[in-house]
Design a protein around this motif. Structure first.
Motif, PDB file in Angstrom:
ATOM      1  N   GLU A   1      62.149  95.326  29.379  1.00  0.00           N
ATOM      2  CA  GLU A   1      61.289  94.152  29.519  1.00  0.00           C
ATOM      3  C   GLU A   1      60.427  93.956  28.279  1.00  0.00           C
ATOM      4  OE1 GLU A   1      57.940  92.253  32.564  1.00  0.00           O
ATOM      5  OE2 GLU A   1      59.005  94.097  33.100  1.00  0.00           O
ATOM      6  N   LEU A   2      59.911  95.050  27.748  1.00  0.00           N
ATOM      7  CA  LEU A   2      59.079  94.980  26.546  1.00  0.00           C
ATOM      8  C   LEU A   2      59.890  94.453  25.364  1.00  0.00           C
ATOM      9  CD1 LEU A   2      56.431  95.766  25.056  1.00  0.00           C
ATOM     10  CD2 LEU A   2      57.448  98.014  24.687  1.00  0.00           C
ATOM     11  N   LEU A   3      61.093  94.984  25.186  1.00  0.00           N
ATOM     12  CA  LEU A   3      61.910  94.588  24.038  1.00  0.00           C
ATOM     13  C   LEU A   3      62.390  93.147  24.164  1.00  0.00           C
ATOM     14  CD1 LEU A   3      64.005  97.843  23.501  1.00  0.00           C
ATOM     15  CD2 LEU A   3      61.973  97.093  22.288  1.00  0.00           C
TER      16      LEU A   3
ATOM     17  N   LYS B   1      69.338  66.687  26.220  1.00  0.00           N
ATOM     18  CA  LYS B   1      69.414  66.549  27.671  1.00  0.00           C
ATOM     19  C   LYS B   1      69.230  67.902  28.331  1.00  0.00           C
ATOM     20  CE  LYS B   1      72.427  64.473  31.179  1.00  0.00           C
ATOM     21  NZ  LYS B   1      73.748  63.837  31.409  1.00  0.00           N
ATOM     22  N   LYS B   2      68.241  68.028  29.189  1.00  0.00           N
ATOM     23  CA  LYS B   2      67.985  69.288  29.900  1.00  0.00           C
ATOM     24  C   LYS B   2      68.628  69.234  31.279  1.00  0.00           C
ATOM     25  CE  LYS B   2      63.449  69.568  29.536  1.00  0.00           C
ATOM     26  NZ  LYS B   2      62.095  70.150  29.644  1.00  0.00           N
ATOM     27  N   ARG B   3      69.273  70.342  31.645  1.00  0.00           N
ATOM     28  CA  ARG B   3      69.897  70.433  32.961  1.00  0.00           C
ATOM     29  C   ARG B   3      69.294  71.599  33.729  1.00  0.00           C
ATOM     30  NH1 ARG B   3      75.968  71.149  32.511  1.00  0.00           N
ATOM     31  NH2 ARG B   3      75.415  72.506  30.776  1.00  0.00           N
ATOM     32  N   GLN B   4      69.203  71.432  35.039  1.00  0.00           N
ATOM     33  CA  GLN B   4      68.597  72.467  35.869  1.00  0.00           C
ATOM     34  C   GLN B   4      69.400  73.752  35.825  1.00  0.00           C
ATOM     35  OE1 GLN B   4      65.598  72.024  37.248  1.00  0.00           O
ATOM     36  NE2 GLN B   4      65.666  74.199  37.747  1.00  0.00           N
ATOM     37  N   GLU B   5      70.719  73.622  35.694  1.00  0.00           N
ATOM     38  CA  GLU B   5      71.580  74.798  35.617  1.00  0.00           C
ATOM     39  C   GLU B   5      71.184  75.678  34.424  1.00  0.00           C
ATOM     40  OE1 GLU B   5      76.248  75.872  34.548  1.00  0.00           O
ATOM     41  OE2 GLU B   5      75.536  73.805  34.496  1.00  0.00           O
ATOM     42  N   GLU B   6      70.802  75.041  33.335  1.00  0.00           N
ATOM     43  CA  GLU B   6      70.387  75.796  32.145  1.00  0.00           C
ATOM     44  C   GLU B   6      69.063  76.508  32.386  1.00  0.00           C
ATOM     45  OE1 GLU B   6      72.408  72.542  29.082  1.00  0.00           O
ATOM     46  OE2 GLU B   6      70.239  72.636  29.353  1.00  0.00           O
ATOM     47  N   ILE B   7      68.112  75.806  32.951  1.00  0.00           N
ATOM     48  CA  ILE B   7      66.790  76.387  33.196  1.00  0.00           C
ATOM     49  C   ILE B   7      66.894  77.566  34.154  1.00  0.00           C
ATOM     50  CG2 ILE B   7      64.441  75.918  33.977  1.00  0.00           C
ATOM     51  CD1 ILE B   7      65.280  74.423  31.432  1.00  0.00           C
ATOM     52  N   ASP B   8      67.724  77.421  35.189  1.00  0.00           N
ATOM     53  CA  ASP B   8      67.853  78.475  36.198  1.00  0.00           C
ATOM     54  C   ASP B   8      68.451  79.751  35.619  1.00  0.00           C
ATOM     55  OD1 ASP B   8      66.823  76.718  38.027  1.00  0.00           O
ATOM     56  OD2 ASP B   8      68.761  76.162  38.891  1.00  0.00           O
ATOM     57  N   ASP B   9      69.239  79.630  34.556  1.00  0.00           N
ATOM     58  CA  ASP B   9      69.919  80.782  33.964  1.00  0.00           C
ATOM     59  C   ASP B   9      69.035  81.563  32.997  1.00  0.00           C
ATOM     60  OD1 ASP B   9      72.339  81.573  34.852  1.00  0.00           O
ATOM     61  OD2 ASP B   9      73.515  80.755  33.214  1.00  0.00           O
ATOM     62  N   LEU B  10      67.870  81.030  32.648  1.00  0.00           N
ATOM     63  CA  LEU B  10      67.004  81.658  31.651  1.00  0.00           C
ATOM     64  C   LEU B  10      65.971  82.560  32.319  1.00  0.00           C
ATOM     65  CD1 LEU B  10      66.291  78.529  29.409  1.00  0.00           C
ATOM     66  CD2 LEU B  10      68.023  80.283  29.027  1.00  0.00           C
ATOM     67  N   SER B  11      65.574  83.614  31.613  1.00  0.00           N
ATOM     68  CA  SER B  11      64.446  84.421  32.071  1.00  0.00           C
ATOM     69  C   SER B  11      63.158  83.634  31.849  1.00  0.00           C
ATOM     70  CB  SER B  11      64.398  85.739  31.293  1.00  0.00           C
ATOM     71  OG  SER B  11      64.021  85.497  29.946  1.00  0.00           O
ATOM     72  N   GLU B  12      62.062  84.133  32.381  1.00  0.00           N
ATOM     73  CA  GLU B  12      60.786  83.419  32.224  1.00  0.00           C
ATOM     74  C   GLU B  12      60.399  83.290  30.750  1.00  0.00           C
ATOM     75  OE1 GLU B  12      59.153  81.841  34.636  1.00  0.00           O
ATOM     76  OE2 GLU B  12      60.867  82.435  35.877  1.00  0.00           O
ATOM     77  N   ASP B  13      60.617  84.348  29.970  1.00  0.00           N
ATOM     78  CA  ASP B  13      60.293  84.291  28.545  1.00  0.00           C
ATOM     79  C   ASP B  13      61.221  83.318  27.819  1.00  0.00           C
ATOM     80  OD1 ASP B  13      58.303  86.264  28.833  1.00  0.00           O
ATOM     81  OD2 ASP B  13      59.810  87.838  28.721  1.00  0.00           O
TER      82      ASP B  13
ATOM     83  N   SER C   1      50.363  97.494  28.974  1.00  0.00           N
ATOM     84  CA  SER C   1      49.350  98.142  29.807  1.00  0.00           C
ATOM     85  C   SER C   1      49.875  98.482  31.201  1.00  0.00           C
ATOM     86  CB  SER C   1      48.118  97.239  29.936  1.00  0.00           C
ATOM     87  OG  SER C   1      48.474  95.999  30.540  1.00  0.00           O
ATOM     88  N   GLY C   2      51.067  98.003  31.548  1.00  0.00           N
ATOM     89  CA  GLY C   2      51.619  98.260  32.879  1.00  0.00           C
ATOM     90  C   GLY C   2      52.652  99.368  32.862  1.00  0.00           C
ATOM     91  N   THR C   3      53.540  99.318  33.853  1.00  0.00           N
ATOM     92  CA  THR C   3      54.560 100.374  33.987  1.00  0.00           C
ATOM     93  C   THR C   3      55.969  99.798  33.818  1.00  0.00           C
ATOM     94  OG1 THR C   3      54.605 100.035  36.392  1.00  0.00           O
ATOM     95  CG2 THR C   3      53.127 101.751  35.527  1.00  0.00           C
ATOM     96  N   ALA C   4      56.067  98.703  33.087  1.00  0.00           N
ATOM     97  CA  ALA C   4      57.387  98.073  32.915  1.00  0.00           C
ATOM     98  C   ALA C   4      58.300  98.955  32.073  1.00  0.00           C
ATOM     99  CB  ALA C   4      57.225  96.703  32.261  1.00  0.00           C
TER     100      ALA C   4
ATOM    101  N   MET D   1      53.255  84.700  24.386  1.00  0.00           N
ATOM    102  CA  MET D   1      54.082  85.892  24.226  1.00  0.00           C
ATOM    103  C   MET D   1      53.228  87.109  23.897  1.00  0.00           C
ATOM    104  SD  MET D   1      56.908  84.677  25.058  1.00  0.00           S
ATOM    105  CE  MET D   1      58.005  86.053  24.792  1.00  0.00           C
ATOM    106  N   LYS D   2      52.151  86.898  23.151  1.00  0.00           N
ATOM    107  CA  LYS D   2      51.234  88.014  22.864  1.00  0.00           C
ATOM    108  C   LYS D   2      50.575  88.497  24.162  1.00  0.00           C
ATOM    109  CE  LYS D   2      48.685  90.734  20.238  1.00  0.00           C
ATOM    110  NZ  LYS D   2      47.756  91.281  21.197  1.00  0.00           N
ATOM    111  N   SER D   3      50.186  87.562  25.009  1.00  0.00           N
ATOM    112  CA  SER D   3      49.584  87.928  26.295  1.00  0.00           C
ATOM    113  C   SER D   3      50.584  88.675  27.167  1.00  0.00           C
ATOM    114  CB  SER D   3      49.093  86.671  27.032  1.00  0.00           C
ATOM    115  OG  SER D   3      48.133  85.988  26.265  1.00  0.00           O
ATOM    116  N   ARG D   4      51.840  88.191  27.187  1.00  0.00           N
ATOM    117  CA  ARG D   4      52.881  88.863  27.961  1.00  0.00           C
ATOM    118  C   ARG D   4      53.097  90.282  27.435  1.00  0.00           C
ATOM    119  NH1 ARG D   4      55.560  89.360  31.241  1.00  0.00           N
ATOM    120  NH2 ARG D   4      57.727  88.884  30.733  1.00  0.00           N
TER     121      ARG D   4
END
Length: 942
Positions: A820-822, A708-720, A813-816, A804-807
């Motif tokens: 974020e990289l790790l 069962k997926k809940r919105q509260e769980e999704i909202d707490d996660l980073s994009e990755d 190549s950016g200034t992150a 994930m390879k694209s990310r």
């Protein structure tokens, strides 16, 4: 006990007291050779074995002793410690109840039986025991034990709603019919008031409180006075409370802030007590009350002068509430009061925090306030230094967005550095145990550079902040506030080892680990080098968890002791404390982090899978309390900006939703990799199961809850992490049917466990039934049905690794920042490890051939090759970054980036170079360690 036996047993007690547990076992064996049926010695030997972590041997001895139904105090005490160490708390209760039934006239056994129930929160049984003891021994203490046990049972979440008023009425009847009135003891009086409040019998409570004795008790007992305030507020007697508070403030010179709040509440009661718009008559009446209250507070402030801040703070709060209710007449009143307060108490460290709620000035008011503060800067004495610190903090708080440009912030940072260095002269002769008076200026420097980083995105400003704060930390070794800032900045700079060093130097102890360990252990798997064999962060998780392990025994003892001394007002606080720690969100977040690191560090075998599966399932049923302290991090950023805490978070802090999502991920993965089911798990479990939760959602079948997926769980996660979560759902959905088909039946597992049990001493499995003939065939039994058809892997699984390879490439190549990289690398590695966990069952060729899973094995191989290739690429890039970052050129770049602070004396080139070397070496260690760890993970699971 005979003198001869006492001489034989004394060495055993001495060895146990000195933690010489091996010596205790040898001494026990020596006695048991001559007296093989000595129950006390067997109990003491079991205790020594528990301390030596020899669980199976101690279980066997414990069961032998329990079978004798002991009643001797020494045996019962030793067995209580043994069973507690084994987690068998229900057996402790049963042991004392059995002993008490054999000797019902033994008052001490009755008391111990009561306390045994108290320690496990079995309030119904405790109430019954206390009632029985009161009838037998006619001691009023036992009556109040029974009464308060009934109150606690009524407050227990497991008690049905309809039963709660019945229990409270029973408690009220008992307390009203007692031989001794409740007001003979403040804590018994507290219990009486508590029951009346819970039953909403406010008039009866008011009668008790208005009695002469009740008034005297409330004057001397803070807990009784607190519950009195609550009852009067619930009764609607707010104005009466206000009049009483006025008398205390003016006549008794009481400066308890609660009295000021009572008068403030009474002043605005006619408006605040209703949601309807106030009429003009009501507004006029309230305005008149405001004038009277202002006079009271002004008189208190005049009388107190510089001795107490309460009167002036109350005046500020009065004007703030007046404005919020639309009754404000003089727009400059709050500013003038704030100026008056600063003039009198501006040399106090608390001045900034005191004034903060009242300083939302705009336009002309802000200009006049700023002008007033600018005229108060002075650095002649330590007192004027503290006043100037408050000036700078207050000026910074009201900066507007237009004033937050990179140029202006850089100028402020340099000004803060200058005044900090000037202020160090006041702490030249202070010992290392004292704080430097100018520390807050260094903290302001850190805030300014973090603000610059947010404005420009340039990492150099974080490096300048690190150099300045390191300098300040070296001169004020006990300043935990400076270390808090450094922890956050080093995480952003990818130097977690330095962050951990500063955390350890804070010397966090006991319950502080629950409130502060998130600073270093939030998403700790991202920084961990566990795959490489470095278990530093894993050890930190274990050390931080000690408070939870000791809480379950220590707090239970405090509760029992509070009953013994009749400190009923403390018991509810102890119970709440115990509950908040037992169900701490941070406790279980740390547990999940430990599991994530353990999976990366250890072989994926049945021992790891089964143990973690059982523990995580227990956690999954809890309703959590978030005890984490984020306010402890200093915040002197302008009110138009996010707080320092929010600015420096590498990622959104994990919450209850994040925990729920990751528990689902790992429970489902472990379930599929494990051979255990509920039946087998119950028979293999040694200690008690946790109390079941009453949450309706927890009544659903576990498998249904896991998908069962809940919105509260999704909202707490980073994009990755959102991608990772969807990946794990797809993976479990795909391989689940194959696990279910191959998994051996429970009878085969129980037969194997029984066979192992026969080969070694220990606790026999509960209700172990012999397996039917032929049911145990080396862990696998012949299936009647056909195996599930082999399907291609869902597209989401290989796509995850491509995404994930694209990310990863985009971030490189950016200034992150490194964090974020790790995070991307750690998430990709975790996905690979879960894939290995989900497919480890299908590695043996015999399984593939037996169940004709050749095509499935090929799909696994293709995915493994793809994921391994991507992880190896990431490893190569990280290793290269590690080589580049700690070179002389890398350190030179750090020093040049921090050139803005090197004009000041103290921050010379050599000092900044030292910080640069330390930071770049730590980042190199992180990059190279994670790179090697990735390569090792791929090699181990390829």
């Amino acid at each position: 006990m005979s003198t001869a036996l006492d001489r034989q047993i004394r060495p055993i007690y001495d060895a146990l007291d000195t933690q010489s547990n091996k010596s205790a076992v040898l001494a026990c064996n020596k006695v048991l050779k001559k007296q093989p049926n000595n129950v006390l010695v067997k109990a003491l030997k079991a205790l020594a074995l528990v301390r030596l972590q020899k669980v199976e041997e101690s279980l066997l001895l414990a069961d032998e002793v329990l079978a004798k139904k002991p009643t001797d105090d020494g045996v019962l005490t030793a067995m209580m410690h043994v069973l507690r160490g084994l987690g068998r708390h229900s057996d402790i209760v049963a042991m004392f109840e059995t002993a008490y039934k054999q000797h019902p006239q033994n008052e001490d056994l009755g008391t111990q039986t009561f306390f045994a129930n108290v320690r496990v929160g079995n309030w119904k049984a405790a109430q019954q025991v206390a009632t029985k003891m009161h009838k037998q021994f006619q001691d009023d203490r036992y009556l109040y034990w029974s009464i308060f046990s009934a109150v606690l049972q009524a407050n227990d979440m497991a008690t049905p709603e309809a039963l709660r008023p019945v229990l409270l009425k029973l408690a009220l009847r008992l307390i009203s019919s007692g031989n001794t009135p409740s007001y003979f003891n403040p804590d018994r009086f507290y219990v009486h008031l508590l029951i009346l409040r819970e039953l909403e019998m406010y008039d009866d409570a008011a009668t008790l409180l208005n009695h002469e004795i009740g008034q005297k008790i409330c004057e001397t007992s803070l807990v009784c006075d607190e519950i009195r305030r609550d009852i009067m507020k619930l009764k609607g007697a707010c104005k009466q409370e206000g009049e009483q508070a006025k008398v205390k403030i003016l006549e008794k010179k009481d400066r308890n802030w609660l009295e000021f709040l009572s008068l403030l509440d009474a002043t605005f009661w006619d408006i605040a007590s209703t949601s309807e718009p106030a009429s003009e008559d009501v507004k006029a009446a309230v305005t008149e009350e405001i004038a009277k209250t202002r006079k009271v507070f002004s008189e208190a402030a005049t009388v107190d002068g510089l001795k107490d801040r309460s009167g002036l703070l109350a005046l500020l709060e009065l004007e703030k509430r007046t404005k919020s209710h639309g009754l404000w007449t003089d727009a400059c009143e709050i500013r003038m009061m704030a100026e008056n307060y600063f003039s009198q108490f501006g040399d106090k460290a608390c001045c900034y925090e005191d004034l903060l709620p009242y300083l939302a000035f705009e336009g002309e008011e802000l200009e006049q306030w700023t002008s007033f503060l600018n005229s108060r800067k002075s650095f002649d004495t330590p007192d004027t230094l503290q006043r100037s610190i408050n000036v700078y903090k207050l000026l910074r708080y009201n900066l507007t967005s237009a004033e937050l440009t990179p140029e202006l912030e850089l100028a402020r940072a340099q000004e803060y550095i200058k005044v900090y260095l000037d202020g160090l002269k006041f702490g030249v002769n202070l010992p290392d145990t004292e704080l430097q008076p100018a520390d807050d200026f260094a903290i302001l420097v850190g805030h300014a550079y973090v603000s610059l980083w947010k404005l420009t995105g340039e990492e150099s400003h974080l490096q300048s902040a690190a150099a300045t704060l390191e300098y300040a930390s070296a001169r004020s070794k006990q300043s935990y506030r400076i270390r808090l800032l450094l922890i956050r900045i080093y995480h952003l700079l990818g130097a977690p080892a330095l962050a951990l060093d500063h955390y350890r130097l804070m010397n966090v102890k006991q319950v502080q680990t629950d409130t502060l360990s998130h600073l270093i252990l939030s998403r700790a798997a991202m920084w961990s080098l566990a795959p490489l064999g470095d278990i530093t962060y894993m050890s930190e998780c274990m050390e931080a968890s000690q408070i939870y392990m000791s809480n379950s025994t220590e707090t239970a003892e405090f509760i029992a002791r509070a009953f013994s001394t009749e400190r009923y007002s403390q018991i509810i606080d102890f119970i709440e404390f115990e509950d908040r720690l037992d169900n701490s969100l941070q406790r279980d977040l740390m547990k999940v982090e430990h599991v994530r690191m353990r999976v990366a560090h250890e072989p994926l075998n049945a021992e790891l899978v089964d143990m973690e599966l059982i523990e995580l399932k227990f956690i999954f049923d809890r309703i959590h309390h978030d005890n984490r302290d984020f306010e402890v991090i200093p915040n002197y950023q302008p009110r138009c900006q996010p707080s320092f805490n929010e600015q420096t978070l590498p990622l959104k802090p994990p919450g209850a939703g994040w925990l729920s999502a990751y528990l689902k991920v790992y429970i489902r993965a472990f379930q599929e990799a494990s051979d255990l089911d509920e039946t087998v798990e119950d028979k293999l479990l040694i200690g008690d199961r946790p109390k079941p939760s009453n949450d309706p959602e927890n009544q659903l079948p576990l498998r249904e809850r896991l998908v069962k997926k809940r919105q509260e769980e999704i909202d707490d996660l980073s994009e990755d992490e959102k991608l990772f979560y969807e990946y794990t759902l797809a993976l479990s959905e795909w391989v689940g049917p194959y696990h279910d088909y191959v998994r051996p039946p429970p009878s085969a597992l129980l037969a194997e466990a029984a066979k192992s049990n026969d080969l070694k001493p220990g606790h026999p499995l509960k209700s172990m039934a012999a397996a039917a003939n032929g049911s145990a065939t080396n862990g696998h039994s012949k299936k009647d049905e056909e195996p599930p058809a082999v399907k291609e892997s869902p597209e989401l699984i290989p796509k995850f690794f491509d995404d994930m390879k694209s990310r990863f490439d985009a971030v490189i190549s950016g200034t992150a920042l490194p964090s974020e990289l790790l995070h991307i690398v750690a998430t990709t590695q975790e996905a690979y490890l879960l894939f290995a966990l989900e497919t480890v069952r299908f590695k043996p060729n015999s399984i593939i051939k037996q169940y004709k899973f050749g095509q499935l094995a090929q799909s696994f191989k293709d995915l493994r090759v793809k994921a391994s290739s991507i992880l190896n690429e990431m490893s190569t890039v990280l290793a290269k970054l590690g080589e580049e970052v700690a070179t002389p050129d890398g350190r030179k770049a750090f020093v040049q980036a921090s050139s803005s602070i090197q004009d000041s004396s103290g921050f010379d080139h050599d000092f900044v170079l030292g910080v640069a070397k330390k930071t770049t070496d730590a980042r190199k260690q992180t990059y190279e360690g994670i790179a090697k760890g990735l390569a090792k993970v791929v090699k181990n699971h390829s």
